[in-house]
Design an enzyme around this catalytic site. Sequence first.
Site, mmCIF file in Angstrom:
data_model
loop_
_atom_site.group_PDB
_atom_site.id
_atom_site.type_symbol
_atom_site.label_atom_id
_atom_site.label_comp_id
_atom_site.label_asym_id
_atom_site.label_seq_id
_atom_site.Cartn_x
_atom_site.Cartn_y
_atom_site.Cartn_z
ATOM 1 N N GLY A 64 0.835 -1.191 0.000
ATOM 2 C CA GLY A 64 0.000 0.000 0.000
ATOM 3 C C GLY A 64 0.870 1.240 0.000
ATOM 4 O O GLY A 64 2.008 1.202 0.479
ATOM 5 N N GLN A 69 3.057 10.126 0.900
ATOM 6 C CA GLN A 69 4.345 9.437 1.040
ATOM 7 C C GLN A 69 5.279 9.710 -0.133
ATOM 8 O O GLN A 69 6.488 9.505 -0.028
ATOM 9 C CB GLN A 69 4.139 7.920 1.176
ATOM 10 C CG GLN A 69 3.455 7.522 2.472
ATOM 11 C CD GLN A 69 3.306 6.016 2.568
ATOM 12 O OE1 GLN A 69 2.354 5.442 2.074
ATOM 13 N NE2 GLN A 69 4.271 5.366 3.188
ATOM 14 N N CYS A 113 5.782 0.193 7.452
ATOM 15 C CA CYS A 113 5.423 1.327 6.605
ATOM 16 C C CYS A 113 6.618 1.684 5.739
ATOM 17 O O CYS A 113 7.746 1.709 6.235
ATOM 18 C CB CYS A 113 5.045 2.516 7.499
ATOM 19 S SG CYS A 113 4.574 3.989 6.580
ATOM 20 N N LEU A 114 6.378 1.956 4.470
ATOM 21 C CA LEU A 114 7.487 2.304 3.578
ATOM 22 C C LEU A 114 8.162 3.608 3.999
ATOM 23 O O LEU A 114 9.309 3.845 3.645
ATOM 24 C CB LEU A 114 6.991 2.404 2.125
ATOM 25 C CG LEU A 114 6.468 1.092 1.520
ATOM 26 C CD1 LEU A 114 5.936 1.325 0.114
ATOM 27 C CD2 LEU A 114 7.559 0.023 1.518
ATOM 28 N N HIS A 155 -4.607 1.676 7.298
ATOM 29 C CA HIS A 155 -3.260 2.247 7.439
ATOM 30 C C HIS A 155 -3.058 3.372 6.409
ATOM 31 O O HIS A 155 -2.543 4.447 6.740
ATOM 32 C CB HIS A 155 -2.234 1.126 7.238
ATOM 33 C CG HIS A 155 -0.798 1.539 7.234
ATOM 34 N ND1 HIS A 155 0.118 1.082 8.158
ATOM 35 C CD2 HIS A 155 -0.102 2.355 6.387
ATOM 36 C CE1 HIS A 155 1.309 1.608 7.888
ATOM 37 N NE2 HIS A 155 1.208 2.382 6.810
ATOM 38 N N GLU A 156 -3.494 3.128 5.161
ATOM 39 C CA GLU A 156 -3.285 4.122 4.100
ATOM 40 C C GLU A 156 -4.206 5.332 4.262
ATOM 41 O O GLU A 156 -3.785 6.464 4.010
ATOM 42 C CB GLU A 156 -3.470 3.483 2.715
ATOM 43 C CG GLU A 156 -2.545 2.299 2.411
ATOM 44 C CD GLU A 156 -1.080 2.582 2.664
ATOM 45 O OE1 GLU A 156 -0.647 3.749 2.558
ATOM 46 O OE2 GLU A 156 -0.345 1.628 3.001
ATOM 47 N N HIS A 159 -2.744 7.720 6.597
ATOM 48 C CA HIS A 159 -1.722 8.589 5.981
ATOM 49 C C HIS A 159 -2.344 9.870 5.436
ATOM 50 O O HIS A 159 -1.743 10.940 5.497
ATOM 51 C CB HIS A 159 -1.023 7.873 4.816
ATOM 52 C CG HIS A 159 0.160 7.046 5.225
ATOM 53 N ND1 HIS A 159 1.269 7.579 5.849
ATOM 54 C CD2 HIS A 159 0.421 5.722 5.079
ATOM 55 C CE1 HIS A 159 2.155 6.617 6.074
ATOM 56 N NE2 HIS A 159 1.660 5.469 5.620
#
Length: 191
Positions: A64, A69, A113-114, A155-156, A159
């Site tokens: 994701g 991000q 998380c990226l 989660h996304e 963000h």
Amino acid sequence: MRAGCDLHDADASARSCVMSIRSILIHPDPRLKKVVAPVAAIDDDLRRLADDMLETMYDAPGIGLAAPQVAAMTRMLVMDCVKEENATPMPMVLINPSVIWSSEDKSIYDEGCLSIPEQYAEIERPASVKVSWMGLDGKDVQETFDGLWSTCVQHEIDHLNGKLFIDYLKPLRRQMITRKMQKLKREMARG
Ligand SMILES: [Zn+2]
């Protein structure tokens, strides 16, 4: 997220000529703390951004990725939680997504998380959520997600509201991870 995805080579080479990998912001960064504005219009720039975000996500690899991000301050996320090898990828693009129902049942996933590389923590969230969004074709969509897809979409969406998974942790643990990320960023800046 810890799970990764792979594209078939043929797909990757066909896509590489039109898409590009964008650099992913690493926490702490003020852009990761902002509530971003809704998408007003679906245009070529937005379609390009969606393509690039999918490419960036698959390359990472991740399951994701939210627009902030990659420093695009707009309410869009991409995801693909298909993990099985040889399974058909299921790329999804969600514009202006919002959770319209959450289950009472909770589930716990070891999230990553990226934007916070190599750090994982068990986070409890509603096990299922119903999400409403607009597709790249401008159509309204509603769908209920379970399992990893449910965790990922929550989660996304977080963000897009300036929230990271570490914000669910106790302050001490969160500060420890933030200090590690500051150190990582100093090292990356030095090359
Ligand atoms: Zn994330």
